[in-house]
Enzyme design. Structure first.
Site, short mmCIF file in Angstrom:
data_model
loop_
_atom_site.label_atom_id
_atom_site.label_comp_id
_atom_site.label_asym_id
_atom_site.label_seq_id
_atom_site.Cartn_x
_atom_site.Cartn_y
_atom_site.Cartn_z
N LYS A 223 81.70 110.19 87.52
CA LYS A 223 82.44 110.90 88.83
C LYS A 223 83.38 110.11 89.92
CE LYS A 223 77.93 111.17 89.05
NZ LYS A 223 77.60 110.72 88.12
N ARG B 218 76.91 96.12 91.19
CA ARG B 218 75.95 97.19 91.75
C ARG B 218 74.50 96.81 91.12
NH1 ARG B 218 77.61 102.98 91.93
NH2 ARG B 218 75.39 104.27 90.92
N ARG C 186 67.96 105.13 84.87
CA ARG C 186 68.82 106.18 85.74
C ARG C 186 69.16 107.85 84.89
NH1 ARG C 186 73.19 102.68 87.68
NH2 ARG C 186 74.17 103.76 87.92
N ARG D 154 81.23 97.98 85.33
CA ARG D 154 81.53 98.61 86.59
C ARG D 154 82.16 96.60 87.34
NH1 ARG D 154 79.47 103.70 88.82
NH2 ARG D 154 77.24 102.63 88.27
N ARG E 239 71.12 116.54 92.77
CA ARG E 239 70.66 116.10 91.59
C ARG E 239 68.99 115.98 91.88
NH1 ARG E 239 73.73 111.02 92.59
NH2 ARG E 239 72.50 109.60 91.15
#
Ligand code: AP5
Length: 222
Positions: free
Chosen positions: A15, A162, A173, A129, A90
Protein backbone atom coordinates in the site's frame (compact mmCIF):
# COMPACT_ATOMS: atom_id res chain seq x y z
CA UNK A 1 -11.08 17.84 -9.96
CA UNK A 2 -10.51 16.71 -6.36
CA UNK A 3 -10.36 13.00 -5.80
CA UNK A 4 -10.69 11.25 -2.43
CA UNK A 5 -9.36 7.70 -2.50
CA UNK A 6 -8.41 4.87 -0.16
CA UNK A 7 -5.81 2.14 -0.71
CA UNK A 8 -6.70 -1.05 1.12
CA UNK A 9 -4.78 -4.28 1.65
CA UNK A 10 -3.02 -6.57 4.11
CA UNK A 11 0.09 -5.43 5.95
CA UNK A 12 2.96 -5.65 3.46
CA UNK A 13 0.65 -5.78 0.42
CA UNK A 14 2.47 -2.74 -0.94
CA UNK A 15 0.00 0.00 0.00
CA UNK A 16 2.70 2.48 1.03
CA UNK A 17 4.89 1.70 -1.97
CA UNK A 18 2.02 2.15 -4.41
CA UNK A 19 0.40 5.14 -2.71
CA UNK A 20 3.69 7.01 -2.81
CA UNK A 21 4.23 6.29 -6.54
CA UNK A 22 0.66 6.93 -7.61
CA UNK A 23 0.33 10.13 -5.59
CA UNK A 24 3.58 11.42 -7.06
CA UNK A 25 2.39 10.59 -10.55
CA UNK A 26 -1.11 12.09 -10.16
CA UNK A 27 -0.27 15.01 -7.86
CA UNK A 28 -2.29 13.60 -4.98
CA UNK A 29 -1.44 13.76 -1.28
CA UNK A 30 -0.45 10.49 0.41
CA UNK A 31 -1.88 10.27 3.93
CA UNK A 32 -0.73 7.21 5.87
CA UNK A 33 -2.10 6.74 9.38
CA UNK A 34 0.84 4.41 10.12
CA UNK A 35 3.27 7.22 9.21
CA UNK A 36 1.25 9.82 11.16
CA UNK A 37 1.22 7.56 14.22
CA UNK A 38 4.95 6.75 13.94
CA UNK A 39 5.68 10.51 13.76
CA UNK A 40 3.54 11.03 16.87
CA UNK A 41 5.45 8.26 18.69
CA UNK A 42 8.77 9.79 17.66
CA UNK A 43 7.66 13.26 18.77
CA UNK A 44 6.42 11.87 22.12
CA UNK A 45 2.96 13.47 21.79
CA UNK A 46 0.11 12.16 24.00
CA UNK A 47 -1.36 10.36 20.95
CA UNK A 48 2.02 8.80 20.20
CA UNK A 49 2.47 7.66 23.79
CA UNK A 50 -0.95 6.02 23.75
CA UNK A 51 -0.40 4.42 20.33
CA UNK A 52 3.05 2.93 20.88
CA UNK A 53 2.12 -0.22 22.85
CA UNK A 54 -0.61 -1.16 20.38
CA UNK A 55 1.68 -0.64 17.39
CA UNK A 56 4.55 -2.65 18.88
CA UNK A 57 2.12 -5.51 19.53
CA UNK A 58 0.62 -5.36 16.02
CA UNK A 59 -2.82 -4.40 17.37
CA UNK A 60 -5.04 -1.61 16.13
CA UNK A 61 -4.58 1.70 17.91
CA UNK A 62 -7.90 2.85 19.50
CA UNK A 63 -10.14 4.60 16.99
CA UNK A 64 -10.27 7.92 18.90
CA UNK A 65 -6.47 8.21 18.83
CA UNK A 66 -6.36 7.55 15.09
CA UNK A 67 -9.24 9.95 14.41
CA UNK A 68 -7.30 12.61 16.32
CA UNK A 69 -4.13 12.34 14.23
CA UNK A 70 -5.83 11.82 10.88
CA UNK A 71 -8.71 14.30 11.04
CA UNK A 72 -6.53 16.99 12.53
CA UNK A 73 -4.44 16.65 9.40
CA UNK A 74 -7.31 16.20 6.99
CA UNK A 75 -9.57 18.94 8.30
CA UNK A 76 -7.15 21.55 9.58
CA UNK A 77 -3.87 20.57 7.95
CA UNK A 78 -4.44 22.34 4.70
CA UNK A 79 -5.04 19.14 2.72
CA UNK A 80 -6.73 20.49 -0.34
CA UNK A 81 -7.65 18.65 -3.47
CA UNK A 82 -6.93 15.00 -4.10
CA UNK A 83 -5.56 12.49 -1.64
CA UNK A 84 -5.08 8.79 -1.01
CA UNK A 85 -5.64 7.39 2.49
CA UNK A 86 -3.27 4.50 3.28
CA UNK A 87 -3.92 2.37 6.38
CA UNK A 88 -7.27 4.02 7.06
CA UNK A 89 -10.02 3.00 7.52
CA UNK A 90 -9.16 -0.26 9.24
CA UNK A 91 -12.50 -1.33 10.65
CA UNK A 92 -16.19 -0.62 10.14
CA UNK A 93 -16.34 2.11 12.81
CA UNK A 94 -13.49 3.99 11.10
CA UNK A 95 -15.14 3.64 7.68
CA UNK A 96 -18.41 5.02 9.03
CA UNK A 97 -16.67 7.89 10.82
CA UNK A 98 -14.85 8.77 7.58
CA UNK A 99 -18.18 8.82 5.72
CA UNK A 100 -19.69 11.09 8.41
CA UNK A 101 -16.76 13.50 8.40
CA UNK A 102 -16.77 13.74 4.62
CA UNK A 103 -20.55 14.16 4.45
CA UNK A 104 -20.28 17.05 6.93
CA UNK A 105 -18.15 18.78 4.29
CA UNK A 106 -20.52 17.76 1.47
CA UNK A 107 -17.86 15.33 0.26
CA UNK A 108 -17.69 11.56 -0.30
CA UNK A 109 -15.13 8.93 -1.17
CA UNK A 110 -14.60 8.52 -4.90
CA UNK A 111 -12.73 5.21 -5.07
CA UNK A 112 -11.19 2.42 -3.01
CA UNK A 113 -8.34 0.37 -4.48
CA UNK A 114 -7.65 -3.00 -2.88
CA UNK A 115 -4.14 -4.39 -3.44
CA UNK A 116 -4.56 -8.13 -3.17
CA UNK A 117 -1.58 -10.29 -2.17
CA UNK A 118 -1.82 -13.90 -0.89
CA UNK A 119 -1.00 -14.36 2.81
CA UNK A 120 1.93 -16.66 2.03
CA UNK A 121 3.80 -13.74 0.40
CA UNK A 122 3.26 -11.32 3.28
CA UNK A 123 5.83 -12.44 5.87
CA UNK A 124 8.68 -12.42 3.32
CA UNK A 125 7.70 -8.97 2.10
CA UNK A 126 7.57 -7.43 5.56
CA UNK A 127 10.58 -9.07 7.18
CA UNK A 128 12.69 -7.98 4.17
CA UNK A 129 11.49 -4.36 4.31
CA UNK A 130 14.01 -1.63 5.10
CA UNK A 131 13.18 2.07 5.46
CA UNK A 132 15.42 5.12 5.20
CA UNK A 133 15.85 7.01 8.49
CA UNK A 134 16.40 10.21 6.53
CA UNK A 135 13.70 10.42 3.86
CA UNK A 136 11.45 7.45 4.66
CA UNK A 137 11.98 5.72 1.29
CA UNK A 138 10.95 2.10 1.36
CA UNK A 139 13.18 -0.81 0.15
CA UNK A 140 13.18 -4.59 0.23
CA UNK A 141 16.40 -6.54 0.66
CA UNK A 142 15.49 -8.87 -2.21
CA UNK A 143 12.76 -7.25 -4.34
CA UNK A 144 13.61 -3.53 -4.12
CA UNK A 145 17.24 -3.45 -2.95
CA UNK A 146 19.25 -0.25 -2.53
CA UNK A 147 22.36 0.10 -4.71
CA UNK A 148 24.57 -0.04 -1.63
CA UNK A 149 23.49 -2.33 1.20
CA UNK A 150 22.00 -0.46 4.18
CA UNK A 151 22.23 2.98 2.50
CA UNK A 152 19.46 5.00 0.84
CA UNK A 153 19.94 5.69 -2.88
CA UNK A 154 18.25 9.09 -2.58
CA UNK A 155 19.77 10.69 0.53
CA UNK A 156 22.53 8.34 1.79
CA UNK A 157 20.44 7.84 4.96
CA UNK A 158 20.78 4.70 7.05
CA UNK A 159 18.20 1.96 6.41
CA UNK A 160 16.38 0.41 9.38
CA UNK A 161 13.79 -2.24 10.10
CA UNK A 162 10.47 -1.27 11.72
CA UNK A 163 9.97 -2.58 15.27
CA UNK A 164 6.67 -4.24 14.28
CA UNK A 165 8.24 -6.06 11.32
CA UNK A 166 9.35 -9.06 13.43
CA UNK A 167 7.80 -12.27 12.09
CA UNK A 168 5.69 -12.99 15.21
CA UNK A 169 4.19 -9.48 15.15
CA UNK A 170 3.53 -9.72 11.40
CA UNK A 171 1.48 -12.88 11.97
CA UNK A 172 -0.63 -11.02 14.56
CA UNK A 173 -1.04 -8.03 12.20
CA UNK A 174 -2.24 -10.35 9.46
CA UNK A 175 -4.82 -11.91 11.81
CA UNK A 176 -6.03 -8.43 12.79
CA UNK A 177 -6.33 -7.55 9.09
CA UNK A 178 -8.50 -10.57 8.29
CA UNK A 179 -10.70 -10.08 11.33
CA UNK A 180 -11.23 -6.31 11.27
CA UNK A 181 -10.11 -4.77 7.97
CA UNK A 182 -10.90 -7.33 5.25
CA UNK A 183 -14.68 -6.98 5.86
CA UNK A 184 -14.33 -3.45 4.43
CA UNK A 185 -13.80 -5.03 1.01
CA UNK A 186 -17.45 -6.05 1.03
CA UNK A 187 -18.50 -2.72 2.58
CA UNK A 188 -16.97 -0.73 -0.28
CA UNK A 189 -17.77 -3.29 -2.96
CA UNK A 190 -21.45 -3.05 -2.01
CA UNK A 191 -21.30 0.70 -2.60
CA UNK A 192 -19.70 0.30 -6.01
CA UNK A 193 -16.46 2.00 -4.93
CA UNK A 194 -14.06 -0.96 -4.91
CA UNK A 195 -11.51 -1.93 -7.52
CA UNK A 196 -9.18 -4.87 -6.79
CA UNK A 197 -5.73 -5.08 -8.36
CA UNK A 198 -3.34 -8.02 -8.30
CA UNK A 199 -0.52 -7.00 -5.94
CA UNK A 200 1.40 -10.23 -6.47
CA UNK A 201 3.42 -8.98 -9.42
CA UNK A 202 6.44 -6.70 -9.82
CA UNK A 203 6.19 -3.21 -8.32
CA UNK A 204 5.96 -1.41 -11.71
CA UNK A 205 3.19 -3.72 -12.90
CA UNK A 206 1.19 -3.09 -9.72
CA UNK A 207 1.65 0.67 -10.17
CA UNK A 208 0.32 0.38 -13.72
CA UNK A 209 -2.68 -1.57 -12.47
CA UNK A 210 -3.44 0.96 -9.71
CA UNK A 211 -3.12 3.88 -12.13
CA UNK A 212 -5.36 2.01 -14.57
CA UNK A 213 -7.91 1.41 -11.83
CA UNK A 214 -7.92 5.09 -10.88
CA UNK A 215 -8.39 6.16 -14.47
CA UNK A 216 -11.22 3.72 -14.97
CA UNK A 217 -9.15 1.47 -17.20
CA UNK A 218 -9.59 -1.58 -15.01
CA UNK A 219 -7.98 -4.93 -15.76
CA UNK A 220 -9.35 -6.77 -12.74
CA UNK A 221 -12.17 -5.49 -10.64
CA UNK A 222 -14.84 -6.44 -8.15
P1 AP5 B 1 0.81 0.69 8.86
O1 AP5 B 1 2.04 1.49 8.82
O2 AP5 B 1 -0.41 1.15 8.14
O3 AP5 B 1 1.21 -0.78 8.44
P2 AP5 B 1 0.45 -1.91 7.58
O4 AP5 B 1 -0.94 -1.65 7.15
O5 AP5 B 1 0.62 -3.12 8.41
O6 AP5 B 1 1.13 -1.87 6.27
P3 AP5 B 1 2.65 -1.83 6.01
O7 AP5 B 1 3.15 -0.43 6.11
O8 AP5 B 1 3.34 -2.85 6.87
O9 AP5 B 1 2.73 -2.40 4.53
P4 AP5 B 1 2.36 -1.79 3.13
O10 AP5 B 1 1.13 -2.46 2.61
O11 AP5 B 1 2.38 -0.30 3.16
O12 AP5 B 1 3.57 -2.37 2.29
P5 AP5 B 1 4.91 -1.67 1.75
O13 AP5 B 1 4.58 -0.81 0.60
O14 AP5 B 1 5.67 -1.09 2.88
O15 AP5 B 1 0.35 0.46 10.37
C1 AP5 B 1 1.28 0.09 11.38
C2 AP5 B 1 0.53 0.03 12.72
O16 AP5 B 1 -0.03 1.33 13.03
C3 AP5 B 1 -0.67 -0.92 12.75
O17 AP5 B 1 -0.28 -2.25 13.05
C4 AP5 B 1 -1.50 -0.29 13.86
O18 AP5 B 1 -0.97 -0.58 15.13
C5 AP5 B 1 -1.30 1.21 13.63
N1 AP5 B 1 -2.30 1.80 12.73
C6 AP5 B 1 -2.09 2.38 11.52
N2 AP5 B 1 -3.24 2.82 10.99
C7 AP5 B 1 -4.21 2.51 11.89
C8 AP5 B 1 -5.62 2.66 11.92
N3 AP5 B 1 -6.27 3.24 10.88
N4 AP5 B 1 -6.30 2.22 12.98
C9 AP5 B 1 -5.68 1.63 14.03
N5 AP5 B 1 -4.34 1.43 14.07
C10 AP5 B 1 -3.62 1.85 13.01
O19 AP5 B 1 5.65 -2.98 1.20
C11 AP5 B 1 6.14 -3.98 2.07
C12 AP5 B 1 7.51 -4.49 1.57
O20 AP5 B 1 7.32 -5.16 0.33
C13 AP5 B 1 8.52 -3.36 1.27
O21 AP5 B 1 9.80 -3.81 1.61
C14 AP5 B 1 8.40 -3.13 -0.24
O22 AP5 B 1 9.62 -2.65 -0.80
C15 AP5 B 1 8.06 -4.53 -0.73
N6 AP5 B 1 7.18 -4.52 -1.89
C16 AP5 B 1 6.14 -3.67 -2.15
N7 AP5 B 1 5.53 -4.00 -3.30
C17 AP5 B 1 6.16 -5.11 -3.76
C18 AP5 B 1 5.98 -5.93 -4.93
N8 AP5 B 1 5.01 -5.70 -5.83
N9 AP5 B 1 6.82 -6.98 -5.09
C19 AP5 B 1 7.80 -7.24 -4.16
N10 AP5 B 1 8.03 -6.49 -3.07
C20 AP5 B 1 7.21 -5.44 -2.87
Amino acid sequence: MSRRTVILGAPGAGKGTQAQRVCESLGMEHLSTGDLLRSAVKAGTPAGTEAKGFMDAGKLVPDEVVFGVLFERLETGNVAGSYMLDGFPRNRAQAEELDRRLAARSEALDQVVEVNVPDERIVGRITGRRICKGCGRNYHVEFVPPTKEGVCDDCDGELYRRADDEEAVVIDRLAVYHEQTAPLIEYYSGRGLLVTVDGDQPVDAVTGAVLGALSGNVAESN
